[in-house]
Design an enzyme around this catalytic site. Sequence first.
Site, short mmCIF file in Angstrom:
data_model
loop_
_atom_site.label_atom_id
_atom_site.label_comp_id
_atom_site.label_asym_id
_atom_site.label_seq_id
_atom_site.Cartn_x
_atom_site.Cartn_y
_atom_site.Cartn_z
N GLY A 31 0.85 -1.24 0.26
CA GLY A 31 0.17 0.30 -0.09
C GLY A 31 0.94 1.83 0.34
CB SER A 62 9.21 2.52 -7.14
OG SER A 62 8.68 3.15 -8.11
CE1 TYR A 104 4.54 6.03 -5.87
CE2 TYR A 104 6.88 6.13 -7.40
CZ TYR A 104 5.43 5.64 -6.68
OH TYR A 104 5.69 4.23 -7.00
CE LYS A 144 -2.15 1.66 -11.10
NZ LYS A 144 -1.48 2.68 -9.14
N GLY A 177 8.91 12.76 -28.10
CA GLY A 177 10.30 12.31 -26.78
C GLY A 177 10.55 11.16 -26.84
#
Length: 238
Positions: free
Chosen positions: A61, A101, A115, A147, A172
């Site tokens: 979570g 991550s 984040y 999400k 890009g």
Amino acid sequence: MIKICVTGNNGFIGRALQKELLKKGIIVLGIDKWIFEREPWAKNLTEYLEKLNPDAVFHVGACSNTQNNDLNEVLKLNVESTHLITDYCKRNSKPLIYSSSAAIYGTDGHPNTLYSWSKYVGEKYVLSNGGVALRYFNVYGCEEEHKGRMASIAFQSFQKHKWGEDVFLFPGQPKRDFIYIDDVVSANIFAWDNYKNCAGKYYDVGTGESRTFEDVLDIMQIPYKYLGDSDIPANYQF
């Protein structure tokens, strides 16, 4: 009977992990965003973990919005809660597998968003206390409807194309390593099964190959257009 706590068990990755654990006959004890809805949430979280007394914790979570600039919210959901869960696991000698991550790598090898910094700080604390950190790359798969803008490019583009909407990409040719949800779940199970050898280390969870968003949409046979340079968010990772 083995009891496992999965935080974020109502989310995309947490739900998939929970399903796999249940298949193995394991009791899954969930903690989700409701834990933050009543003060003192920190005390409640610690007491709830003590009451659950799981054999291990999969801390999945988190606030997964990579563009979230609400410092207080990100600190609470991604940093403070991670510290409390880590302290509980360390104090009670419980295995901890932390969902980190690949955003930690940023564009130049360093976190470049709130984040990514929050995941970096959380990961450092987990590792320093003997836990395992899994750095997920771009996860896609079933049941990511909730999400919204944080859903995979494959899911978002499929939905838009289905309803006749145009699909736009940033210019890009940014690249991502796209990893299927089942492989992420397998990585978590592997880390738990081999915890003694994995403890105190982080691992990349990806395919090892980056691909452009154009490549994904070409495979799905979905046409696309491009946004302007001014539409690219600040600190966007290419």
